[in-house]
Design a protein around this motif. Structure first.
Motif, short mmCIF file in Angstrom:
data_model
loop_
_atom_site.label_atom_id
_atom_site.label_comp_id
_atom_site.label_asym_id
_atom_site.label_seq_id
_atom_site.Cartn_x
_atom_site.Cartn_y
_atom_site.Cartn_z
N PHE A 135 0.65 -1.64 -0.35
CA PHE A 135 -0.15 0.33 0.20
C PHE A 135 1.07 1.11 -0.06
O PHE A 135 2.15 1.26 0.65
CB PHE A 135 -0.89 -0.06 1.29
CG PHE A 135 -2.09 -1.14 1.24
CD1 PHE A 135 -2.82 -0.27 0.78
CD2 PHE A 135 -1.80 -2.22 1.61
CE1 PHE A 135 -4.42 -1.05 0.41
CE2 PHE A 135 -2.77 -2.89 2.10
CZ PHE A 135 -3.94 -2.47 0.99
N MET A 136 0.39 2.05 -0.57
CA MET A 136 0.96 4.08 -0.39
C MET A 136 0.21 4.51 0.53
O MET A 136 -1.02 4.60 0.78
CB MET A 136 0.71 4.82 -1.49
CG MET A 136 1.57 5.58 -1.02
SD MET A 136 3.56 5.73 -1.43
CE MET A 136 4.01 5.52 -2.61
N ILE A 137 0.75 4.41 2.15
CA ILE A 137 0.11 5.08 2.98
C ILE A 137 0.42 6.26 3.01
O ILE A 137 2.18 6.88 2.59
CB ILE A 137 0.82 4.09 4.39
CG1 ILE A 137 0.15 2.20 3.94
CG2 ILE A 137 -0.32 4.82 5.51
CD1 ILE A 137 0.88 2.08 5.48
N VAL A 138 -0.84 6.90 3.16
CA VAL A 138 -0.33 8.77 3.42
C VAL A 138 -1.32 8.44 4.82
O VAL A 138 -2.05 8.65 5.12
CB VAL A 138 -1.04 9.18 2.22
CG1 VAL A 138 -0.94 10.40 2.65
CG2 VAL A 138 -0.10 9.19 1.26
N GLY A 139 -0.74 9.52 5.69
CA GLY A 139 -1.50 10.40 6.64
C GLY A 139 -0.46 11.54 7.32
O GLY A 139 0.25 11.70 7.70
N GLN A 140 -1.67 12.03 8.70
CA GLN A 140 -1.40 13.21 8.99
C GLN A 140 -0.44 12.92 10.67
O GLN A 140 -1.57 11.81 11.23
CB GLN A 140 -2.48 14.07 9.94
CG GLN A 140 -2.73 15.11 8.03
CD GLN A 140 -4.06 14.65 7.44
OE1 GLN A 140 -4.24 13.67 7.72
NE2 GLN A 140 -4.56 15.45 6.45
N GLN A 141 0.50 13.51 11.58
CA GLN A 141 1.29 12.73 12.36
C GLN A 141 1.25 13.69 13.52
O GLN A 141 1.40 14.87 13.17
CB GLN A 141 2.52 12.13 12.05
CG GLN A 141 3.30 11.41 13.14
CD GLN A 141 2.90 10.49 13.91
OE1 GLN A 141 2.45 9.79 13.58
NE2 GLN A 141 3.52 10.21 15.07
N LYS A 142 0.32 14.24 14.85
CA LYS A 142 0.84 14.63 15.44
C LYS A 142 2.52 13.83 16.35
O LYS A 142 2.85 13.48 15.92
CB LYS A 142 -0.40 14.26 16.70
CG LYS A 142 -1.77 14.80 15.78
CD LYS A 142 -3.23 14.97 17.02
CE LYS A 142 -3.97 15.58 16.22
NZ LYS A 142 -5.75 15.49 17.24
N GLY A 143 2.46 15.17 17.40
CA GLY A 143 3.30 15.08 18.14
C GLY A 143 3.22 14.20 19.85
O GLY A 143 2.15 13.47 20.20
N TYR A 144 3.96 13.40 20.57
CA TYR A 144 3.84 12.80 21.89
C TYR A 144 3.85 13.76 22.59
O TYR A 144 3.76 13.40 24.34
CB TYR A 144 4.64 11.14 22.24
CG TYR A 144 4.31 10.44 20.68
CD1 TYR A 144 3.43 9.68 20.42
CD2 TYR A 144 5.09 10.08 19.59
CE1 TYR A 144 2.78 8.86 19.96
CE2 TYR A 144 4.85 9.55 18.71
CZ TYR A 144 3.76 9.16 18.30
OH TYR A 144 3.70 7.85 18.02
N ASN A 145 5.37 14.57 22.80
CA ASN A 145 5.22 16.04 23.50
C ASN A 145 5.54 17.11 23.26
O ASN A 145 5.32 17.10 21.78
CB ASN A 145 6.45 15.19 24.97
CG ASN A 145 7.73 14.92 23.43
OD1 ASN A 145 8.20 15.47 22.55
ND2 ASN A 145 8.12 13.78 24.06
N THR A 146 6.06 17.81 23.80
CA THR A 146 5.93 18.94 22.92
C THR A 146 7.23 19.13 22.24
O THR A 146 6.92 19.94 20.78
CB THR A 146 6.55 20.88 24.78
OG1 THR A 146 5.30 20.20 25.59
CG2 THR A 146 6.83 21.78 23.75
N LYS A 147 8.20 19.08 22.43
CA LYS A 147 9.33 19.40 21.37
C LYS A 147 8.40 18.19 19.85
O LYS A 147 8.85 18.62 18.93
CB LYS A 147 10.59 18.29 21.32
CG LYS A 147 11.85 18.30 20.68
CD LYS A 147 12.90 17.38 21.37
CE LYS A 147 14.00 17.80 20.49
NZ LYS A 147 15.23 17.06 21.15
N THR A 148 8.21 17.10 19.80
CA THR A 148 7.51 16.29 19.11
C THR A 148 6.20 17.05 18.27
O THR A 148 6.26 17.34 17.03
CB THR A 148 7.51 14.98 19.14
OG1 THR A 148 6.36 14.63 20.11
CG2 THR A 148 9.03 14.32 19.56
N ARG A 149 5.82 18.25 19.22
CA ARG A 149 4.40 18.56 18.54
C ARG A 149 4.38 19.50 18.00
O ARG A 149 4.30 19.93 17.05
CB ARG A 149 3.08 18.88 19.85
CG ARG A 149 2.34 17.47 19.96
CD ARG A 149 1.86 18.31 21.59
NE ARG A 149 1.63 16.60 22.48
CZ ARG A 149 1.52 16.95 23.65
NH1 ARG A 149 1.83 17.61 24.25
NH2 ARG A 149 0.59 15.54 24.37
#
Length: 317
Positions: free
Chosen positions: A109-123
């Motif tokens: 599959f070609m997978i596409v999606g939005q990714q959020k962060g887990y803490n302040t830095k990654t957000r």
């Protein structure tokens, strides 16, 4: 485990159960019956709360900090077969939009999606899951690549909306989303979309045009968030619960209005309570959809998709 406001009765009972079990371990007192009573009351309380959630409470669950995000689903579905691809070949790589190739059940599959962060830095790194125009252009580049090599597309949606900043508008945010919608309708491979968290506005629709569109049970899908709706109508966020009810944004509302094809059930309490079960259930729905679509011709896929969206909002009285 973090608890939402309406989950505090559950927290109190779980704390009582923990204390009861500790007493039993550290003393000669038999607390078996007491623990069983607390466990029974805990199960009854969970069922009462989670089977009667309001629209706003489901919005809160969709944003739960322990809820699995897009990359959690990708890792669980694809394992080590996922190969992330980067860049829109025009401006830069948008970290809020992830994409790449992976195998699910032996099928690429070609997978596409939005990714959020887990803490302040990654957000901050992921821009809170709000993609810029280059994110949508990256998504379209990958979907066109999938079409070229006859690979089905899977999109995983979890965004509070496309990034509304001035620089995003200057680089053509509206055009990028509109272009994606236009091109996805015509794409000659199966497209399966799953809303795994928040599905807000054009930011969600920019990768959400599919032959099959599914929502996890405790997610929402709407043209606007309850807070923004409240601030526009009542000039305050205080009416967000009222706005959530009025928007009819829950998975059951969307299924009833035929805006999504089906609702993927979650474990009692939400996807974060039993991630493994959630991942397996999502995989079953994805593979079921793929098996229904894989033998259709390109013209049938496109026609089905166009008719699906053309019929939305068509009512007879």
């Amino acid at each position: 485990m973090e608890y939402l406001d309406f989950e505090l009765p559950i927290k109190e009972l779980e704390d009582q159960l923990d204390k009861c079990q500790i007493i039993g371990q550290e003393s000669d007192v038999d607390v078996t019956n007491t623990c069983k009573q607390i466990e029974k009351k805990l199960e009854e309380t969970k069922t009462k709360i989670y089977k009667n959630l309001t629209a706003w409470q489901r919005v809160q669950l969709s944003r739960h900090p322990n809820r699995p995000y897009t990359m959690d689903h990708v890792r669980a579905l694809c394992g080590e077969t996922f190969l992330e691809l980067f860049g829109d070949r025009t401006f830069k790589d948008d970290k809020a939009m992830i994409g790449g190739l992976g195998k699910i059940g032996g099928q690429s599959f070609m997978i596409v999606g939005q990714q959020k962060g887990y803490n302040t830095k990654t957000r901050q790194f992921r821009n809170f899951g709000m993609a810029n125009p280059e994110g949508y252009r990256k998504a379209l580049r990958l979907m066109r690549m999938a079409e070229k090599f006859n690979i089905p597309v899977l999109t995983l949606i979890d965004t509070p909306g496309a990034y509304p900043g001035l620089e995003a508008e200057e680089r053509g945010q509206g055009e990028a989303i509109a272009r994606n919608i236009f091109e996805m309708v015509k794409l000659k491979v199966p497209i399966i979309s799953v809303i795994v968290g928040e599905g807000a506005s054009g930011g969600a629709l920019g990768i959400g045009v599919g032959n099959r569109v599914y929502m996890l049970e405790n997610t929402w899908y709407s043209v606007i968030s309850p807070e923004s709706c409240s601030s526009i109508l009542w000039k305050s966020w205080e009416y967000k619960e009222k706005a959530a009810d009025a928007l009819k944004l829950t998975s059951s509302d969307m299924k009833r209005q035929k805006l999504v094809d089906d609702v993927i059930p979650e474990p009692l309490g939400g996807a974060h309570y039993d991630r493994e079960t959630t991942f397996k259930t999502v995989e079953k729905f994805i593979m079921k959809a793929y098996n229904e679509l894989k033998d259709l011709s390109t013209s049938e896929l496109v026609t089905q998709r166009m008719e699906k969206y053309s019929n939305m909002g068509d009512f007879k009285e």
